[in-house]
Design a protein around this motif. Structure first.
Motif, mmCIF file in Angstrom:
data_model
loop_
_atom_site.group_PDB
_atom_site.id
_atom_site.type_symbol
_atom_site.label_atom_id
_atom_site.label_comp_id
_atom_site.label_asym_id
_atom_site.label_seq_id
_atom_site.Cartn_x
_atom_site.Cartn_y
_atom_site.Cartn_z
ATOM 1 N N ALA A 1 0.842 -1.201 0.000
ATOM 2 C CA ALA A 1 0.000 0.000 0.000
ATOM 3 C C ALA A 1 0.874 1.246 0.000
ATOM 4 C CB ALA A 1 -0.924 -0.012 1.214
ATOM 5 N N ARG A 2 1.928 1.235 0.804
ATOM 6 C CA ARG A 2 2.844 2.374 0.849
ATOM 7 C C ARG A 2 3.481 2.606 -0.521
ATOM 8 N NH1 ARG A 2 3.872 6.544 4.496
ATOM 9 N NH2 ARG A 2 5.846 7.482 3.938
ATOM 10 N N GLU A 3 3.855 1.526 -1.154
ATOM 11 C CA GLU A 3 4.513 1.622 -2.461
ATOM 12 C C GLU A 3 3.591 2.252 -3.502
ATOM 13 O OE1 GLU A 3 5.690 0.078 -6.465
ATOM 14 O OE2 GLU A 3 3.919 -0.488 -5.322
ATOM 15 N N VAL B 134 -2.459 3.135 9.759
ATOM 16 C CA VAL B 134 -3.088 1.817 9.768
ATOM 17 C C VAL B 134 -3.883 1.658 11.056
ATOM 18 C CG1 VAL B 134 -1.273 0.808 8.326
ATOM 19 C CG2 VAL B 134 -1.118 0.597 10.810
ATOM 20 N N GLN B 135 -5.024 1.011 10.939
ATOM 21 C CA GLN B 135 -5.896 0.835 12.100
ATOM 22 C C GLN B 135 -5.790 -0.573 12.677
ATOM 23 O OE1 GLN B 135 -9.775 2.476 10.415
ATOM 24 N NE2 GLN B 135 -9.743 3.377 12.466
ATOM 25 N N VAL C 177 4.241 -3.660 12.375
ATOM 26 C CA VAL C 177 5.043 -2.435 12.273
ATOM 27 C C VAL C 177 6.510 -2.670 11.941
ATOM 28 C CG1 VAL C 177 3.513 -1.250 13.877
ATOM 29 C CG2 VAL C 177 5.588 -2.346 14.760
ATOM 30 N N GLU C 178 6.997 -3.900 12.105
ATOM 31 C CA GLU C 178 8.438 -4.093 11.962
ATOM 32 C C GLU C 178 8.939 -3.899 10.529
ATOM 33 O OE1 GLU C 178 9.551 -7.946 13.240
ATOM 34 O OE2 GLU C 178 8.458 -9.021 11.668
ATOM 35 N N GLY C 179 8.060 -3.989 9.549
ATOM 36 C CA GLY C 179 8.494 -3.801 8.166
ATOM 37 C C GLY C 179 8.685 -2.357 7.779
ATOM 38 N N GLY C 180 8.258 -1.433 8.626
ATOM 39 C CA GLY C 180 8.408 -0.016 8.333
ATOM 40 C C GLY C 180 7.303 0.490 7.412
ATOM 41 N N HIS D 77 9.362 1.289 18.208
ATOM 42 C CA HIS D 77 9.636 1.409 16.773
ATOM 43 C C HIS D 77 9.572 2.854 16.288
ATOM 44 C CE1 HIS D 77 9.714 -2.876 15.470
ATOM 45 N NE2 HIS D 77 9.011 -3.056 16.579
ATOM 46 N N GLY D 78 9.342 3.790 17.205
ATOM 47 C CA GLY D 78 9.299 5.192 16.822
ATOM 48 C C GLY D 78 8.067 5.590 16.029
ATOM 49 N N ILE D 79 6.954 4.892 16.248
ATOM 50 C CA ILE D 79 5.717 5.166 15.510
ATOM 51 C C ILE D 79 4.676 5.741 16.465
ATOM 52 C CG2 ILE D 79 3.854 4.169 14.115
ATOM 53 C CD1 ILE D 79 5.801 1.939 13.340
ATOM 54 N N PRO D 80 4.125 6.914 16.164
ATOM 55 C CA PRO D 80 3.082 7.484 17.022
ATOM 56 C C PRO D 80 1.813 6.639 16.994
ATOM 57 C CG PRO D 80 3.986 9.130 15.511
ATOM 58 C CD PRO D 80 4.472 7.793 15.046
#
Length: 262
Positions: free
Chosen positions: A105-107, A147-148, A162-165, A206-209
């Motif tokens: 999805a990000r891509e 992402v929910q 979340v580990e895939g970034g 992981h530094g994700i809010p």
């Protein structure tokens, strides 16, 4: 192209949003901007809003300096680019679970060489034609993927998610999560709050809010204390219903009084 939502979160602050899933008049977005919010959340999953209406709302949002974040009705990859083409600068993917193609999805959100988004530029560049390589990179940097987490499976597998970034914010959908945990409708139940704490703990590493929808100012304060920094206030329908209900109670309380006539 500064994304106020991402900037505030990156600086360790709070990003504040208001939601729309009922009002079809794009002027509601101007009201949200004037009220001082950072982003508007336009929900296509639980509404009858079509792409044309969403496009108008995104156009107003960008003109007002508000970040337009849209939740498509379906988790279909082609919809990601379509929603971005009509003006969104952020996508919310609902009910993400371990194994879902988040990176895919990000891509699809990003222009080449970072992604595979098609070359429709439109209002993203103020209709000025084909942008430079630098401009494309600036747009890619400004896009937001939320992402929910709405299931027990997702809470238990949050590390894998979340580990895939590639994720900018993880939002906990407490209403669906409450159902999954056997306490439907109880967004403040200890089981639900423990799940929120689990997500916050993993995402912080992981530094994700982490974000959440807030039911009231008191609810927002409690969730902020638990580490949530992406705060979404009730949707427009809820605000209208609550406001009309409160005023109706006040007016009906006059029924038993001799108010007189001037």
């Amino acid at each position: 192209m500064t994304n106020l939502l991402k900037q505030k979160l990156a600086d360790g602050g709070f990003a504040l949003g208001a939601g729309v899933n009922f009002n079809r008049n794009p002027a509601v977005v101007r009201i949200i901007a004037a009220a001082g919010y950072d982003f508007v959340f336009v929900d296509m999953q639980h509404s009858s809003l079509d792409l044309e209406t969403v496009s108008a709302m995104c156009e107003v949002a960008r003109a007002e300096g508000l970040v337009p974040l849209v939740r498509p009705a379906h988790k279909i990859p082609d919809l990601v680019g379509r929603v971005l083409d009509v003006g969104a600068t952020g996508i919310m993917m609902h009910d993400v679970r371990p194994g879902d193609d988040v990176l895919g999805a990000r891509e699809r959100m990003l222009y080449p060489p970072d992604g595979s988004r098609g070359s429709f530029y439109g209002g993203v560049f103020d209709y000025r034609g084909a942008p430079s390589v630098e401009a494309l990179a600036a747009v890619n940097d400004s896009l937001t993927l939320v992402v929910q987490v709405e299931s027990l499976e997702a809470v238990e597998g949050i590390e894998d998610i979340v580990e895939g970034g590639g994720i900018d914010v993880v939002e906990v959908g407490r209403l669906d999560l409450a159902c999954a945990l056997g306490v439907p409708g109880e967004k403040g139940h200890p089981r639900v709050l423990r799940a929120v704490d689990t997500v916050v703990e993993v995402c912080t590493r992981h530094g994700i809010p982490v974000g959440v929808g807030c039911a009231s100012p008191e609810d927002a304060a409690q969730l902020a204390d638990r580490g949530c920094r992406f705060l979404l206030y009730p949707m427009d329908l809820s605000l209208l219903m609550n406001g009309y209900s409160a005023s109706a109670r006040v007016l009906r309380s006059l029924a038993g009084r001799d108010v007189g006539v001037a």
